[in-house]
Design an enzyme around this catalytic site. Sequence first.
Site, PDB file in Angstrom:
ATOM      1  N   CYS A 265     -43.891 -16.469  -5.664  1.00  0.00           N
ATOM      2  CA  CYS A 265     -43.966 -15.617  -6.860  1.00  0.00           C
ATOM      3  C   CYS A 265     -44.481 -14.210  -6.599  1.00  0.00           C
ATOM      4  O   CYS A 265     -43.771 -13.238  -6.878  1.00  0.00           O
ATOM      5  CB  CYS A 265     -44.852 -16.284  -7.905  1.00  0.00           C
TER       6      CYS A 265
HETATM    7  C1  UDX Z   1     -48.936 -17.373  -8.501  1.00  0.00           C
HETATM    8  C2  UDX Z   1     -49.723 -17.045  -9.780  1.00  0.00           C
HETATM    9  O1  UDX Z   1     -51.119 -17.177  -9.496  1.00  0.00           O
HETATM   10  C3  UDX Z   1     -49.309 -17.970 -10.918  1.00  0.00           C
HETATM   11  O2  UDX Z   1     -49.984 -17.612 -12.106  1.00  0.00           O
HETATM   12  C4  UDX Z   1     -47.798 -17.811 -11.123  1.00  0.00           C
HETATM   13  O3  UDX Z   1     -47.341 -18.590 -12.159  1.00  0.00           O
HETATM   14  C5  UDX Z   1     -47.077 -18.161  -9.833  1.00  0.00           C
HETATM   15  O4  UDX Z   1     -47.543 -17.301  -8.786  1.00  0.00           O
HETATM   16  P1  UDX Z   1     -49.018 -19.211  -6.592  1.00  0.00           P
HETATM   17  O5  UDX Z   1     -47.837 -18.527  -6.000  1.00  0.00           O
HETATM   18  O6  UDX Z   1     -49.024 -20.685  -6.692  1.00  0.00           O
HETATM   19  O7  UDX Z   1     -49.309 -18.681  -8.073  1.00  0.00           O
HETATM   20  O8  UDX Z   1     -50.263 -18.796  -5.679  1.00  0.00           O
HETATM   21  P2  UDX Z   1     -51.666 -18.073  -5.881  1.00  0.00           P
HETATM   22  O9  UDX Z   1     -52.724 -19.085  -5.977  1.00  0.00           O
HETATM   23  O10 UDX Z   1     -51.589 -17.052  -6.931  1.00  0.00           O
HETATM   24  O11 UDX Z   1     -51.805 -17.356  -4.460  1.00  0.00           O
HETATM   25  C6  UDX Z   1     -50.813 -16.445  -4.009  1.00  0.00           C
HETATM   26  C7  UDX Z   1     -51.133 -15.941  -2.621  1.00  0.00           C
HETATM   27  O12 UDX Z   1     -52.252 -15.069  -2.645  1.00  0.00           O
HETATM   28  C8  UDX Z   1     -51.489 -17.036  -1.592  1.00  0.00           C
HETATM   29  O13 UDX Z   1     -50.862 -16.743  -0.373  1.00  0.00           O
HETATM   30  C9  UDX Z   1     -52.992 -16.929  -1.477  1.00  0.00           C
HETATM   31  O14 UDX Z   1     -53.465 -17.372  -0.212  1.00  0.00           O
HETATM   32  C10 UDX Z   1     -53.207 -15.441  -1.660  1.00  0.00           C
HETATM   33  N1  UDX Z   1     -54.541 -15.077  -2.148  1.00  0.00           N
HETATM   34  C11 UDX Z   1     -54.960 -15.522  -3.356  1.00  0.00           C
HETATM   35  C12 UDX Z   1     -55.359 -14.252  -1.395  1.00  0.00           C
HETATM   36  O15 UDX Z   1     -54.984 -13.818  -0.301  1.00  0.00           O
HETATM   37  N2  UDX Z   1     -56.580 -13.905  -1.900  1.00  0.00           N
HETATM   38  C13 UDX Z   1     -57.033 -14.341  -3.100  1.00  0.00           C
HETATM   39  O16 UDX Z   1     -58.138 -13.967  -3.485  1.00  0.00           O
HETATM   40  C14 UDX Z   1     -56.207 -15.174  -3.849  1.00  0.00           C
END
Ligand code: UDX
Length: 428
Positions: A265
């Site tokens: 996403c």
């Molecule tokens: C995301 C959105 O959070 C969600 O609301 C939407 O519906 C779909 O996309 P998701 O793709 O499941 O969800 O992952 P998310 O938990 O948001 O993490 C995305 C990426 O960011 C991951 O690679 C994670 O490791 C990274 N991340 C997240 C960081 O590097 N630092 C953070 O503080 C948080």
Amino acid sequence: MRISVIGAGYVGLVTAGALASKRHNVIVVDTDETRVSMINRRKSPIFEEGLDDVLSNCVESNRLRATSDYEEILATDVTLICVGTPSNSDGSMDLSHVTESAKAIGRMLGAKSERHTVVVRSTVVPGTTREIVIPALEQHSRKKANVDFGIAVNPEFMQEGKALHCFFNPDRIIVGEDEEGVGDTVEELYEGISAPIIRMGITTAEMIKFTSNAFLATKISFINEIGNICRKLGIDVYDVVRGVGLDYRIGEHFLNAGIGFGGSCLPKDVKALVHSSRHVGYQAQLLESVLEVNKNQILNMLRMVEEKLGNLEGKTICVLGLAFKPNTDDIRNAPALEVIRLLMEKGASVKAYDPLAMPNAKSVLSHKVEYSRDVKEAVSNCDCILILTEWDEFKNESLYYGKLVFDGRRVLDPERARVICDYEGICW
Ligand code: UDX
């Protein structure tokens, strides 16, 4: 309610399972026969915490069933479009699945006399429902939106790994409607779930999803940039976040600095927003930089490895973590994939380990990658270790004694780690 869900991917299947466990009667429609038959055998085709149990209960009690036959939506009152919207190579959003499903639903609606409501839950660029979905539905049903059938937008905010929890405990429920009253049907889907319900026009609802994901991505790139500066100054960015996160205007969430964001996403939606902005004559400079900073984190890590090891030709590098985040087997846009590609381009041999994502990785990575049976085997006989996903089992310090470790996810406590190994944090 009788509900049909188009698409048995992450969003569709979790939504269908969650609605069925709320005692709605749900049919999932997907053209992939393998998926359909797995679901009907009570087996989830995707890995998602708790989903197997939900499917098992709901299929057994006949509240959930999968089919590849669109005609079955005729026996439902609401259809949720939950198909994928991947990236095109130019960063724009591929809306072909949404368009095709709208056409197929339209053909069915033409044969239905009772009122039906269509809800777009897929992430679509603002304007898609009005400009693509409604015309396709109207053309193929020969009926009028908001007169003969209802149309609404209800974006999802579910995080992989805890998607069911997110469904049942949302921060808010967004309902986009262009005709007052259509959104009542969407509200009924969520009956019993306690969350603010916000209703607005369809295009605004679409924009809310993009804004949320763009903001989350911006937070991550922002803190990674601060982390890169902190590293040069000898400051721990995680201490800085402890200090700023308590400011209620900033908050402590999504400020974990590291190798950057991946997944199905965040990267795709930010790219699509940048692309759509350009299309309407605006250059989204901040969002372009968000993507650039994210890409650079990978290059920064490679540079750090080269600074320590010199030429990587013939070196053996252990990569711990292939999934884009823990508790999923999803490798879409996972930073590890690009790191491995670049390491191999530089002539290094790669040993990789991930508790869940190795089968998926094998189908996209070079066949030269060597996969380890367990984490202990992975960390043995290598020149250095790169930690790229924060799985719990990687937190075991005893794995790293005397090794050279590059931590891309703050899996280890830097102070303790520096005592037992040669430890480098990507931006701390
Ligand atoms: C995301 C959105 O959070 C969600 O609301 C939407 O519906 C779909 O996309 P998701 O793709 O499941 O969800 O992952 P998310 O938990 O948001 O993490 C995305 C990426 O960011 C991951 O690679 C994670 O490791 C990274 N991340 C997240 C960081 O590097 N630092 C953070 O503080 C948080």
